[in-house]
Design an enzyme around this catalytic site. Structure first.
Site, PDB file in Angstrom:
ATOM      1  N   LYS A 118       0.988  -1.277   0.125  1.00  0.00           N
ATOM      2  CA  LYS A 118       0.000  -0.013  -0.090  1.00  0.00           C
ATOM      3  C   LYS A 118       0.895   1.234   0.103  1.00  0.00           C
ATOM      4  O   LYS A 118       0.559   2.130  -0.820  1.00  0.00           O
ATOM      5  CB  LYS A 118      -0.917   0.014   0.996  1.00  0.00           C
ATOM      6  CG  LYS A 118      -2.090  -0.871   1.077  1.00  0.00           C
ATOM      7  CD  LYS A 118      -3.243  -1.013   2.163  1.00  0.00           C
ATOM      8  CE  LYS A 118      -4.470  -1.503   1.521  1.00  0.00           C
ATOM      9  NZ  LYS A 118      -5.403  -1.624   2.987  1.00  0.00           N
ATOM     10  N   ASN A 174      -7.405  -0.836  13.611  1.00  0.00           N
ATOM     11  CA  ASN A 174      -7.470  -1.663  15.044  1.00  0.00           C
ATOM     12  C   ASN A 174      -6.948  -1.136  16.381  1.00  0.00           C
ATOM     13  O   ASN A 174      -6.153  -0.253  16.218  1.00  0.00           O
ATOM     14  CB  ASN A 174      -6.898  -3.223  14.707  1.00  0.00           C
ATOM     15  CG  ASN A 174      -5.486  -3.059  14.704  1.00  0.00           C
ATOM     16  OD1 ASN A 174      -4.567  -3.031  15.385  1.00  0.00           O
ATOM     17  ND2 ASN A 174      -4.950  -2.957  13.452  1.00  0.00           N
ATOM     18  N   CYS A 240     -16.838  -9.556   9.557  1.00  0.00           N
ATOM     19  CA  CYS A 240     -16.189  -8.826  10.571  1.00  0.00           C
ATOM     20  C   CYS A 240     -16.193  -7.437  10.660  1.00  0.00           C
ATOM     21  O   CYS A 240     -16.849  -6.718  11.572  1.00  0.00           O
ATOM     22  CB  CYS A 240     -14.731  -8.875  10.509  1.00  0.00           C
ATOM     23  SG  CYS A 240     -13.719 -10.348  11.065  1.00  0.00           S
TER      24      CYS A 240
END
Ligand SMILES: [Zn+2]
Lengths: 396, 188
Positions: A118, A174, A240
């Site tokens: 990325k 997260n 999720c």
């Protein structure tokens, strides 16, 4: 053909070659000085117009600033693109992930970049958008011991002049990574922004953190925007997390807007700004640090800040005292409301912790640790060495 | 307090919740037999970390011994010598067949304030109940439970509360869908 004609032909061919090499669009040359001249070749004219309109006093200053973006996903990539287009001086990009086709419901990355790291893919695109920006990329996980010290050293020495970056922007997805950024910024006394989008994709927030002065990420349980959806009816079967390019784009916009206000010194920077997509409600508040924070560096920074306040002339101190009176008596987290003129919250939203602005809640309650599983504690003075324990474990 | 939380959370009616509820009941008894840790130290804390690491091994050894005694042996773990990288095997018995998977995780710098993110790399991309890189998707009550109980919870608790219930719910489902198929492994 004359020499002049040949030279012209060579130039044309060179131009064509450059276009082909860069997938059709030729990158522009670097621009040494930002100008406000309104011509169609000046990429900065509309930004410099902010000066003429009296919004920003010194827009060119943006070129001296360095920002670190941690997490180049749905929010981070758009954040980096906005800053690049605004002409930021330098961007440091951190992410350990690769571009996947499953990311294509989000902005920025393109299908042909699937498989690339990325940070690498982002830097290539951003460089072609604005070659004036300096990019530094790190393809690793910042939460592991192996990378954390390097991560900290880049925050400390990664600016254009080799000093601390101006801001760290946490755009991770997260809790572990947010806590790692929090730890690094508390240790380095580094001002930063946290951002997040809920796993059901219909709310998000940004938070401005000045170690010692405002709550750190560990001072209270994570603050989230009340979703009005009863968690018990929220179906998580088989997935999720959901994501929407809209919510992520809006959060990135809220984030960069506040980054610009902070760097270029205009308007007021929001300490906590939430976004509830279902009712288009934007709660704001300020969160004061928790004197009992679990992070020892946070407590150290709080002491430093208090000492700094005490050393200030009394007039300014009075203002602070007034602010502190707002803190609610029954408030465990030292969370205080500053803006009491919030619009009425949408029905069905409640604050779990008192003192939170309407529409903002904590992800969960976190009372003092009182583990009571009925289990005993491990033997304190076990003489067995670590090597023996490792061998025992292996022999099982 | 822990019991209370689990009960509150188990009133859901969807199929998943019912399965989780069954898991929770078993987990409750398991949890009571795993020793709690004492030392609040992370991998950057040098000497204190060595103490913590010993506690981690002690609790893990006890937990595995308990599992063996209860005829419910389901994982093995070991670490590098710094105790920052953990790896091993976990398995799930389904219709008398043993399905075995590699398990690995790093200890984050903010441990034990944050739990380790347990990974099953072989299943990456095979189920939506995972985040990128094969990190298992934990139930809504794992994080609050960890936050309430750190630093007394350790790796054994993360396995019992995180990976154990995940395997029990997800592996039968993956087998049923044909995503996971049985292959004979060399050990027995
Ligand atoms: Zn704090």
């Amino acid at each position: 053909m004359s020499v002049a004609e040949l030279q012209k032909k060579v130039k044309e061919l060179e131009e064509e070659l450059r276009r082909v090499k860069h997938g059709g669009a030729a990158p522009r040359e670097k621009i040494t000085e930002m100008s406000g001249e309104v011509v169609d070749t000046n990429p900065y004219s509309r930004l410099m117009a902010l000066k003429r309109m009296g919004i920003v006093s010194d827009y060119e200053k943006i070129r001296t600033h360095t920002v670190a973006v941690v997490g180049v996903g749905g929010v981070g990539s758009v954040t980096a693109e906005m800053l690049t287009r605004c002409g930021i001086g330098k961007l440091l990009l951190f992410d350990y992930d690769k571009v996947e086709l499953a990311n294509m419901n989000r902005l920025f990355f393109q299908p042909h970049q699937a498989g690339l790291s990325k940070v690498e893919a982002a830097a290539a695109t951003l460089e072609s958008i604005n070659p004036d920006v300096t990019f530094e990329t790190h393809n690793y996980n910042v939460t592991t011991v192996d990378n954390f010290d390097h991560f900290m050293s880049r925050i400390q020495n990664g600016s254009l002049t080799g000093g601390s970056v101006d801001l760290v922007l946490s755009c991770v997805d997260n809790f572990e990574a947010r806590m790692a950024v929090n730890r690094a910024c508390n240790e380095l006394s580094q001002t930063w922004f946290e951002s997040g989008v809920s796993e059901n994709a219909v709310s998000g927030h940004i938070q401005f953190l000045i170690p010692g002065e405002t709550a750190c990420f560990d001072c209270a349980p994570p603050l989230i925007v009340a979703s009005q959806i009863d968690e018990r009816t929220l179906k998580r079967e088989g997935v999720c997390a959901a994501s929407l390019p809209t919510t992520m784009g809006i959060v990135a916009g809220m984030l960069v807007q506040n980054v610009l206000k902070f760097l270029l010194n205009f308007g007021t920077v929001s300490y906590y700004l939430g976004y509830n997509a279902l009712s288009d409600f934007f709660p704001t508040m300020i969160v004061r640090p928790n004197p009992q924070c679990e992070d020892s560096w946070c407590k150290k920074r709080q002491e430093e800040y208090q000492a700094k306040l005490a050393a200030q002339p009394p007039k300014e101190k009075e203002v602070i005292v007034e602010e502190e009176e707002v803190v609610h008596e029954d408030n465990d987290w030292g969370i205080s409301l500053v803006d009491e003129d919030e619009p009425a919250p949408p029905p069905g939203t409640t604050s779990v912790v008192s003192g939170l602005a309407e529409g903002i809640t904590v992800a969960y309650d976190r009372p003092a640790p009182t583990a009571n599983t009925g289990a005993e504690e491990v033997g304190a003075d076990d003489a067995t060495s670590l090597d023996d324990l490792m061998a025992q474990m292996k022999a099982l | 307090m822990l019991l209370l939380v689990l009960q509150e959370e188990s009133e859901y009616t969807t199929a998943d919740r019912v399965k989780e509820k069954m898991v929770d009941r078993a987990t409750r008894t398991t949890l009571a037999s795993i020793p709690l840790l004492r030392t609040k130290a992370g991998p950057r804390d040098k000497d204190a970390w060595v103490v913590r690491l010993k506690e981690e091994y002690q609790t893990l050894i006890k937990y595995v011994q308990n599992n063996k005694e209860a005829d419910n042996d389901w994982f093995r773990l070991e670490s590098n010598k710094e105790g920052t990288r953990w790896f091993g095997k976990c398995w799930h018995i389904h219709e008398l067949l043993k399905y075995e998977f590699d398990v690995e995780f790093d200890i984050p710098v903010t441990y034990p304030a944050t739990s380790p993110e347990i990974k099953l790399p072989e299943l990456d991309g095979k189920t939506a109940k995972m985040y990128r890189g094969g990190r298992i998707c934990l139930t809504d009550h794992f994080k609050p439970l960890w936050a309430r109980n750190e630093p007394k919870f350790g790796i054994a608790h993360a396995m019992a509360l995180g990976l154990g219930p995940w395997l029990a719910v997800e592996i039968p489902d993956l087998i049923e869908k044909g995503v996971v198929t049985y292959t004979q492994k060399t050990d027995s």
